[in-house]
Design a protein around this motif. Structure first.
Motif, PDB file in Angstrom:
ATOM      1  N   GLY A  85      32.420 -32.480   9.102  1.00 12.03           N
ATOM      2  CA  GLY A  85      31.288 -31.595   8.854  1.00 12.03           C
ATOM      3  C   GLY A  85      30.234 -31.727   9.937  1.00 12.03           C
ATOM      4  N   ASP A  86      29.171 -30.927   9.809  1.00  8.62           N
ATOM      5  CA  ASP A  86      28.156 -30.910  10.878  1.00  8.62           C
ATOM      6  C   ASP A  86      27.235 -32.126  10.838  1.00  8.62           C
ATOM      7  N   GLY A  87      27.002 -32.691   9.656  1.00 11.10           N
ATOM      8  CA  GLY A  87      26.239 -33.931   9.615  1.00 11.10           C
ATOM      9  C   GLY A  87      27.070 -35.040  10.230  1.00 11.10           C
ATOM     10  N   ASP A  88      28.326 -35.069   9.846  1.00 12.60           N
ATOM     11  CA  ASP A  88      29.262 -36.087  10.310  1.00 12.60           C
ATOM     12  C   ASP A  88      29.427 -36.045  11.827  1.00 12.60           C
ATOM     13  N   LEU A  89      29.685 -34.853  12.340  1.00 11.06           N
ATOM     14  CA  LEU A  89      30.045 -34.722  13.757  1.00 11.06           C
ATOM     15  C   LEU A  89      28.836 -34.601  14.678  1.00 11.06           C
ATOM     16  N   ALA A  90      27.834 -33.798  14.242  1.00 20.06           N
ATOM     17  CA  ALA A  90      26.757 -33.460  15.177  1.00 20.06           C
ATOM     18  C   ALA A  90      25.534 -34.345  15.023  1.00 20.06           C
TER      19      ALA A  90
ATOM     20  N   MET B 209      27.411 -27.189  19.137  1.00 17.11           N
ATOM     21  CA  MET B 209      28.378 -28.211  19.560  1.00 17.11           C
ATOM     22  C   MET B 209      29.473 -27.649  20.467  1.00 17.11           C
ATOM     23  N   ALA B 210      29.957 -26.462  20.160  1.00 17.44           N
ATOM     24  CA  ALA B 210      31.050 -25.915  20.981  1.00 17.44           C
ATOM     25  C   ALA B 210      30.587 -25.766  22.429  1.00 17.44           C
ATOM     26  N   GLU B 211      29.394 -25.176  22.600  1.00 15.93           N
ATOM     27  CA  GLU B 211      28.870 -24.972  23.959  1.00 15.93           C
ATOM     28  C   GLU B 211      28.646 -26.318  24.642  1.00 15.93           C
ATOM     29  N   LEU B 212      28.083 -27.271  23.872  1.00 15.70           N
ATOM     30  CA  LEU B 212      27.768 -28.578  24.434  1.00 15.70           C
ATOM     31  C   LEU B 212      29.048 -29.300  24.909  1.00 15.70           C
ATOM     32  N   LEU B 213      30.057 -29.317  24.053  1.00 15.38           N
ATOM     33  CA  LEU B 213      31.278 -30.053  24.408  1.00 15.38           C
ATOM     34  C   LEU B 213      32.078 -29.335  25.488  1.00 15.38           C
TER      35      LEU B 213
END
Ligand SMILES: Cc1ncc(C[n+]2csc(CCOP(=O)(O)OP(=O)(O)O)c2C)c(N)n1
Ligand code: SF4
Ligand SMILES: [Mg+2]
Lengths: 245, 352
Positions: free
Chosen positions: A93-98, A160-164
């Motif tokens: 999830g977004d808390g988990d990953l980001a 996150m997609a753009e960042l990674l």
């Protein structure tokens, strides 16, 4: 006679515990279909997050592990380095990953770690009852941004997609949505492409999927799907951000 | 047998390789880094995995992943890094993933310093992270021990499906001694629980989540029964001249070597002193302590390179049977003369 889609072998015959209108379930199904169709079930090892997907191992019919909050990419790294022939993915999830797992995901990507990440962005902490996530949109009301997210207090939602995609080690990065059947199909294609990227040993792959949380958004399932289209996609544009040839 | 001169950290790393450890994940920190550097040199040549992680948090979780495949795997760190690993160690203990975690310890709290210390005794012996669990803790006292305990650590880890910690003072990691190189072993443990892909069997799940209260209690009871078994079987200590000792020094790691020399010296002066050197810090060798008390030891002197953390365990073992005193330094390993001085003072005061 109506043709009912067959349950994928990679999913147990079990009812999801997700709230009505939550798209976690659809995403589980799409992942299972991809793994079946690519003949990978017996080679697959999945890593669950801490978040609403924490019990995903109750649904997936293949080897699975449950990670500490945010650490799934590190665990997947350990597995993949020992078993390079297996298909290894995380579900986060977004808390988990980001948020808590930001370091682990950025470095897995930077290392070109040959794993696949399925990233469920619902702009909120679902499991803990609707607190603000790093992806929470400006103005969005959550239990910890009760007056709406204000940039001067809480900054801006991370993409996150753009960042990674800026990491050299990222081989396939895509953002999709599951708010209607056409987009579910596109999600399935993207997941297959991400899996293929790993099978070919090209490096890190991630599909970020815009997902709903009707319960914590305080919306009906239908309204939630509308919100994905009207509010999330404008800030989190869909498409491929990195495709390494 | 031929002996070779080796540095403690390298002997430990080589011991791990000889035990069949084929993966190392770590983050640099003095005074443990030689272990990582040794693995970084060796593994590419023998088909092992060396990975410098972005943090100790990531490293311990990589260990979690690699151990879940059934492989023998290790990480090493020191002080602040071991603190960061505690989250993962709690998960590893509950998931019952065998692995070896090395603490080439330094003094704290906080950043502390890189001088030798045994300040992480509480952290190591009380579990260290959240929840009701233990790791086994081995305390080497020589470079030979560094190799031998690495090998033994993997055996114990596989045998009991438990994380094993090897805790050694920084000085032991850095010093050189001649050692006998042990023969490599082939790990012989079946790991039907490993997550390796479910071909030909039902899927395996490795999880630490137990939402139903009965299930959680059952898990904790199960872990306790495992810890009880380890306590019954695996307490280890070296005893030296304790049979007739009136005063027993208790010291582990390098400190025990200093203590031994002090015992030999005060014996020459007619003091009936002895030494107990705990080898397993958890489980703590309480029976060795009790036996010495039963043999007539009036007083126990805990010698530590910290502010007296082991005193609690000695007192628990004695349960009021004899008195316990403490002498310790931090960042400095006292020399035998200093300990002789302390012992002579006590002997005089107590009329021993
Ligand atoms: C170390 C740690 N901190 C906090 C928590 C509490 N926690 C559980 S799930 C969660 C957030 C999950 O949100 P997300 O990753 O977005 O997943 P979702 O439920 O929205 O799918 C938090 C903060 C935890 N389990 N562990
Ligand atoms: S809380 Fe939100 S994310 Fe979690 S199951 Fe319910 S709708 Fe889905
Ligand atoms: Mg979320």
């Amino acid at each position: 006679m109506k043709v009912v889609a067959k349950r994928p072998e990679s999913l147990y015959d079990k009812k999801f515990h997700y709230c009505p209108g939550c798209t976690h379930g659809i995403i589980h199904r799409v992942i299972a279909e991809c793994i079946d169709e690519m003949g990978l079930r017996e080679k697959t090892i999945g890593v669950c997050p801490v978040g609403c997907g924490v019990l995903a191992y109750e649904y997936f019919n293949f080897d699975m592990l449950e990670a500490a909050h945010g650490r799934a990419p590190a665990i997947a790294t350990g597995i993949k380095r020992m078993l390079p022939e297996n298909f290894v993915f995380t579900y986060q999830g977004d808390g988990d990953l980001a948020s808590i797992g930001m370091a682990e995901i950025v470095h897995a990507s930077a290392r070109g770690e040959n794993i696949t990440v399925i990233f469920i962005n619902n702009t909120i902490y679902g499991m803990t009852g609707g607190q603000m996530a790093p992806t929470t949109l400006i103005g969005q009301v959550t239990t910890t941004s009760p007056y709406g997210r204000k940039p001067e207090l809480a900054g801006y939602p991370v993409r996150m997609a753009e960042l990674l995609a800026t990491n050299e080690g990222s081989a396939y990065i895509c953002r999709t949505s599951v708010h209607n059947p056409a987009n579910v199909n596109k999600t399935k294609k993207a997941i297959k492409k991400a899996i293929q990227t790993q099978l070919e040993g090209k490096g890190f792959s991630m599909v970020e999927i815009l997902s709903t949380c009707p319960t914590n958004w305080g919306m009906s399932p239908l309204k939630a799907l509308e919100r994905v289209e009207k509010e999330m996609i404008p800030y989190f544009p869909l498409g491929e951000f990195k495709v390494k040839e | 047998m031929e002996k070779v001169l080796m540095k403690g950290n390298e002997a430990l790393a080589e011991g791990a390789i000889r035990a069949g450890c084929r993966a190392y994940f770590g983050y640099p920190i003095t005074p443990s880094s030689e272990i990582a550097e040794y693995m970084a040199r060796k593994y590419p040549k023998i088909g092992g995995v060396f990975l410098q992680a972005e943090s100790e948090l990531a490293a311990i979780n990589m260990v979690y992943g690699a151990a879940s495949t059934g492989a023998r795997v290790m990480t090493a760190s020191s002080g602040p890094g071991i603190s960061l690993k505690q989250e993962g160690i709690s998960f590893i203990a509950e998931a019952e993933l065998p692995c070896v975690i090395v603490n080439i310890s330094r003094g704290g709290p906080g950043l502390g310093g890189i001088q030798p210390a045994q300040s992480d005794y509480f952290q190591a012996t009380r579990g260290g992270g959240h929840g009701d669990y233990h790791t086994m803790v081995l305390a080497p006292a020589s470079v030979q021990d560094m190799m031998d305990f690495a090998m033994e650590g993997f055996e114990l880890a596989d045998k009991y499906r438990i994380p094993v910690m090897i805790m050694a003072e920084g000085t032991l990691g850095q010093m050189m001694e001649p050692i006998i190189l042990r023969d490599p072993v082939t790990p012989g443990y079946e790991k039907p629980w490993a997550t390796t892909g479910c071909k030909g069997r039902k899927p395996n799940v490795i999880t630490t989540l137990h939402l139903p209260p009965e299930e959680l209690e059952q898990r904790n009871r199960y872990l306790k029964s495992k810890y009880d078994l380890i306590k019954a079987r695996e307490k280890r200590a070296e005893t030296f001249m304790t049979e007739d000792a009136k005063l027993v020094l208790v010291a582990f790691g390098l400190m025990s070597r200093v203590a031994k020399r002090a015992v030999m010296e005060v014996r020459k002066r007619g003091i009936k002193a002895g030494l107990i050197r705990p080898i397993t810090l958890w489980p703590f060798p309480d029976e060795h302590i009790v036996e010495a008390a039963e043999n007539g030891a009036k007083l126990f002197l805990s010698l530590e390179i910290n502010m007296g953390q082991m005193v609690e365990d000695i007192k628990l073992a004695l349960n009021g049977r004899s008195r316990v005193e403490f002498y310790g330094r931090i960042g400095i390993i006292p020399n035998p003369e200093e300990i002789v001085g302390v012992v002579m003072q006590i002997a005089e005061r107590e009329g021993l």
